[in-house]
Design a protein around this motif. Sequence first.
Motif, PDB file in Angstrom:
ATOM      1  N   MET A  99       0.838  -1.195   0.000  1.00  0.00           N
ATOM      2  CA  MET A  99       0.000   0.000   0.000  1.00  0.00           C
ATOM      3  C   MET A  99       0.872   1.243   0.000  1.00  0.00           C
ATOM      4  SD  MET A  99      -2.939  -0.965   2.809  1.00  0.00           S
ATOM      5  CE  MET A  99      -3.567  -2.660   2.946  1.00  0.00           C
ATOM      6  N   ASP A 100       0.390   2.291  -0.706  1.00  0.00           N
ATOM      7  CA  ASP A 100       1.006   3.596  -0.546  1.00  0.00           C
ATOM      8  C   ASP A 100       0.361   4.281   0.648  1.00  0.00           C
ATOM      9  OD1 ASP A 100      -1.476   4.571  -1.408  1.00  0.00           O
ATOM     10  OD2 ASP A 100      -0.769   4.933  -3.452  1.00  0.00           O
ATOM     11  N   ALA A 101       0.828   5.478   0.961  1.00  0.00           N
ATOM     12  CA  ALA A 101       0.367   6.151   2.180  1.00  0.00           C
ATOM     13  C   ALA A 101      -1.136   6.397   2.156  1.00  0.00           C
ATOM     14  CB  ALA A 101       1.124   7.464   2.356  1.00  0.00           C
ATOM     15  N   CYS A 102      -1.665   6.805   1.002  1.00  0.00           N
ATOM     16  CA  CYS A 102      -3.108   7.083   0.918  1.00  0.00           C
ATOM     17  C   CYS A 102      -3.929   5.809   1.102  1.00  0.00           C
ATOM     18  CB  CYS A 102      -3.430   7.749  -0.418  1.00  0.00           C
ATOM     19  SG  CYS A 102      -2.784   9.420  -0.577  1.00  0.00           S
ATOM     20  N   HIS A 106      -6.683   4.764   4.308  1.00  0.00           N
ATOM     21  CA  HIS A 106      -8.052   4.244   4.231  1.00  0.00           C
ATOM     22  C   HIS A 106      -8.184   2.873   4.892  1.00  0.00           C
ATOM     23  CE1 HIS A 106      -9.419   7.542   1.779  1.00  0.00           C
ATOM     24  NE2 HIS A 106      -8.484   7.320   0.870  1.00  0.00           N
ATOM     25  N   TYR A 107      -7.065   2.178   5.020  1.00  0.00           N
ATOM     26  CA  TYR A 107      -7.068   0.840   5.629  1.00  0.00           C
ATOM     27  C   TYR A 107      -6.946   0.910   7.155  1.00  0.00           C
ATOM     28  CZ  TYR A 107      -5.699  -4.046   6.368  1.00  0.00           C
ATOM     29  OH  TYR A 107      -5.636  -5.344   6.788  1.00  0.00           O
ATOM     30  N   ARG A 112      -6.510  -0.688  13.010  1.00  0.00           N
ATOM     31  CA  ARG A 112      -6.867  -0.349  14.386  1.00  0.00           C
ATOM     32  C   ARG A 112      -7.547  -1.530  15.080  1.00  0.00           C
ATOM     33  NH1 ARG A 112      -8.218   4.282  17.432  1.00  0.00           N
ATOM     34  NH2 ARG A 112      -7.571   5.579  15.676  1.00  0.00           N
ATOM     35  N   ARG A 113      -8.413  -2.206  14.368  1.00  0.00           N
ATOM     36  CA  ARG A 113      -9.106  -3.359  14.949  1.00  0.00           C
ATOM     37  C   ARG A 113      -8.093  -4.435  15.358  1.00  0.00           C
ATOM     38  NH1 ARG A 113     -12.193  -4.228  10.961  1.00  0.00           N
ATOM     39  NH2 ARG A 113     -13.808  -2.801  11.705  1.00  0.00           N
ATOM     40  N   ALA A 114      -7.104  -4.692  14.492  1.00  0.00           N
ATOM     41  CA  ALA A 114      -6.073  -5.683  14.818  1.00  0.00           C
ATOM     42  C   ALA A 114      -5.273  -5.255  16.048  1.00  0.00           C
ATOM     43  CB  ALA A 114      -5.145  -5.875  13.625  1.00  0.00           C
ATOM     44  N   VAL A 115      -4.950  -3.973  16.138  1.00  0.00           N
ATOM     45  CA  VAL A 115      -4.182  -3.454  17.268  1.00  0.00           C
ATOM     46  C   VAL A 115      -4.940  -3.648  18.571  1.00  0.00           C
ATOM     47  CG1 VAL A 115      -3.417  -1.292  18.336  1.00  0.00           C
ATOM     48  CG2 VAL A 115      -2.801  -1.802  15.964  1.00  0.00           C
ATOM     49  N   LEU A 116      -6.206  -3.271  18.590  1.00  0.00           N
ATOM     50  CA  LEU A 116      -6.981  -3.358  19.827  1.00  0.00           C
ATOM     51  C   LEU A 116      -7.229  -4.806  20.236  1.00  0.00           C
ATOM     52  CD1 LEU A 116      -9.525  -0.442  19.244  1.00  0.00           C
ATOM     53  CD2 LEU A 116      -7.395  -0.428  20.570  1.00  0.00           C
ATOM     54  N   GLU A 117      -7.426  -5.678  19.264  1.00  0.00           N
ATOM     55  CA  GLU A 117      -7.614  -7.104  19.574  1.00  0.00           C
ATOM     56  C   GLU A 117      -6.357  -7.670  20.233  1.00  0.00           C
ATOM     57  OE1 GLU A 117      -8.508  -8.933  15.874  1.00  0.00           O
ATOM     58  OE2 GLU A 117     -10.597  -8.221  15.805  1.00  0.00           O
ATOM     59  N   GLU A 144      -4.444  12.243  12.385  1.00  0.00           N
ATOM     60  CA  GLU A 144      -5.759  11.686  12.071  1.00  0.00           C
ATOM     61  C   GLU A 144      -5.683  10.156  11.969  1.00  0.00           C
ATOM     62  OE1 GLU A 144      -9.355  12.169   8.762  1.00  0.00           O
ATOM     63  OE2 GLU A 144      -7.481  13.279   8.538  1.00  0.00           O
ATOM     64  N   ASN A 145      -6.570   9.487  12.687  1.00  0.00           N
ATOM     65  CA  ASN A 145      -6.643   8.018  12.695  1.00  0.00           C
ATOM     66  C   ASN A 145      -5.349   7.364  13.191  1.00  0.00           C
ATOM     67  OD1 ASN A 145      -9.290   8.036  11.628  1.00  0.00           O
ATOM     68  ND2 ASN A 145      -8.476   8.191   9.537  1.00  0.00           N
ATOM     69  N   ASP A 146      -4.602   8.066  14.026  1.00  0.00           N
ATOM     70  CA  ASP A 146      -3.342   7.523  14.541  1.00  0.00           C
ATOM     71  C   ASP A 146      -3.581   6.268  15.368  1.00  0.00           C
ATOM     72  OD1 ASP A 146      -0.572   7.468  15.537  1.00  0.00           O
ATOM     73  OD2 ASP A 146      -1.486   8.093  17.429  1.00  0.00           O
ATOM     74  N   ILE A 147      -2.747   5.259  15.135  1.00  0.00           N
ATOM     75  CA  ILE A 147      -2.787   4.048  15.964  1.00  0.00           C
ATOM     76  C   ILE A 147      -1.428   3.751  16.569  1.00  0.00           C
ATOM     77  CG2 ILE A 147      -4.690   2.969  14.703  1.00  0.00           C
ATOM     78  CD1 ILE A 147      -2.606   1.263  13.222  1.00  0.00           C
ATOM     79  N   ALA A 148      -0.433   4.603  16.291  1.00  0.00           N
ATOM     80  CA  ALA A 148       0.933   4.319  16.723  1.00  0.00           C
ATOM     81  C   ALA A 148       1.314   5.025  18.009  1.00  0.00           C
ATOM     82  CB  ALA A 148       1.921   4.707  15.617  1.00  0.00           C
ATOM     83  N   ASN A 149       0.699   6.170  18.301  1.00  0.00           N
ATOM     84  CA  ASN A 149       1.079   6.954  19.466  1.00  0.00           C
ATOM     85  C   ASN A 149      -0.139   7.328  20.299  1.00  0.00           C
ATOM     86  OD1 ASN A 149       4.064   7.263  19.253  1.00  0.00           O
ATOM     87  ND2 ASN A 149       3.563   8.162  17.285  1.00  0.00           N
ATOM     88  N   MET A 150      -0.487   8.613  20.335  1.00  0.00           N
ATOM     89  CA  MET A 150      -1.577   9.062  21.200  1.00  0.00           C
ATOM     90  C   MET A 150      -2.934   8.519  20.776  1.00  0.00           C
ATOM     91  SD  MET A 150      -0.678  10.686  23.852  1.00  0.00           S
ATOM     92  CE  MET A 150       0.751  11.545  24.568  1.00  0.00           C
ATOM     93  N   GLY A 151      -3.096   8.227  19.483  1.00  0.00           N
ATOM     94  CA  GLY A 151      -4.357   7.621  19.053  1.00  0.00           C
ATOM     95  C   GLY A 151      -4.618   6.309  19.761  1.00  0.00           C
TER      96      GLY A 151
END
Length: 501
Positions: A99-102, A106-107, A112-117, A144-151
């Motif tokens: 995937m590219d950044a864009c 969108h993914y 995020r679901r995988a991270v929280l699980e 926006e939609n961060d899953i790596a730090n404060m998100g």
Amino acid sequence: MSITLMVQGTTSDAGKSALVTGLCRALARRGVRVAPFKPQNMALNSAVTADGGEIGRSQAVQALACGLTPHTDMNPVLLKPNSDIGAQVIIHGHAVGNMDACSYHHYKSEARRAVLESHERLRSKYDVVLVEGAGSPAEINLRENDIANMGFAEAVDCPVILVADIDRGGVFAHLVGTLALLSESERRRTLGFVINRFRGDLSLLQPGLEWLETETGRSVYGVLPYLHGLHLEAEDALATACSSEKAALKVIVPALPRLSNHTDFDPLRLHPQVDIRFIAAGETIPPADLVILPGSKNVRADLCWLREQGWESMLLRHLRYGGRVLGICGGYQMLGKDISDPEGLEGIAGETPGFGLLEVETVLQPRKQLHNVTGVLTLNSAPVSGYEIHAGITTGRGLSRPAVQFDRRKEGAVSPDDQVLGTYLHGVFESSVACDGLLRWAGLFDPAPFDYYTLREAGIERLADAVDQHLNMETLLPLAAGNPKSGSSDKLVDSRSKPKT
């Protein structure tokens, strides 16, 4: 009650991985059930887990610090760059595509679901989950939609400590500036700071620490010293090679644009008789006893880069003068007659001729091979262990002279004149007997005793000792007192301390 504590950094390479590793071992030594976690990692150094997946190398080392076997839940999202604008996306240990950044933006909901699980599964098993952030939480364009730090921290409602590297300068600006760029809720969950890599007299720093606590209203939990000569496997940045004019064996490695798993060379960097150098673009290629072609996340593109840099003619000249050539993973594929990527897994679909030094051909296929393996080197029957991470399937007459014999299969290839060896086995130098065998093959006639595993363990212990000595553990983590069930996240949020000297 399980506690999740997140370590974020003001910059890349601020010391997040080292601090989490040291905390993991310090808590494990107290009998606390602790596990590492990194929601999203971007790195080309990876490891194979017991459950047959792939995670960042730093989380595998942190698992070892905890006394655990690495698991895909410890790093549920791994991004492996294969171009300047794209990466292979790995979820729960397995690739889902490039995937590219864009596209990845969108993914993000799936990621995020995988991270929280994964985080929830770890929380159910361990008393403490120590989370490592990525880069900096103050990267406004990535909020926006961060899953790596404060998100992530907001999603699971966990406290955060910030670590900053004083050795690079500007430590107070880094800490205060990062805090200022956070939202109000993010600032509230940021408990305080750890300062990393300090050299000198701590009393001279004390006025600055007092100002920092007064200015921000947050604690400085400790100041970690600069640990000279510390060995800790790098998350991604290419470690400095160890060069010595007195070394008995000269080794060179091309610093490929997409070089992967360069931790393969840590045992050689640390070996007292080896001078190993990484040769970057535009540098003169020096003479050597052994040339190693390393792994790559984009083998055909890196093969073209090698040709542009003059490595093909150098290799032929090197072999004419009796030198040795070793290829690992992608480097092994380059040594063959051709590399085919019919589905464009690593870039544009097509085929690229290899160097033709081994009678093998490689076709890249979607299903990646992920194995932890043990066997023996065919050169000298030395026991060897390591891991395989590759999409290529290699065939050809050269396989009749394998490099490694596993229990049920043979792997790799050795040229008829014994000058060229290729293998998919990462970690091939970590076993002392296997390392000795390969160094003898390369021309080192009397290798000195060298135990990489002991050295790696000593580095983790040294980090834990520094954490115990210089951080106020009993305030930062109530669990460190030795009663895991007595702690709670409320105690963490309310904790304040003076830096430990």
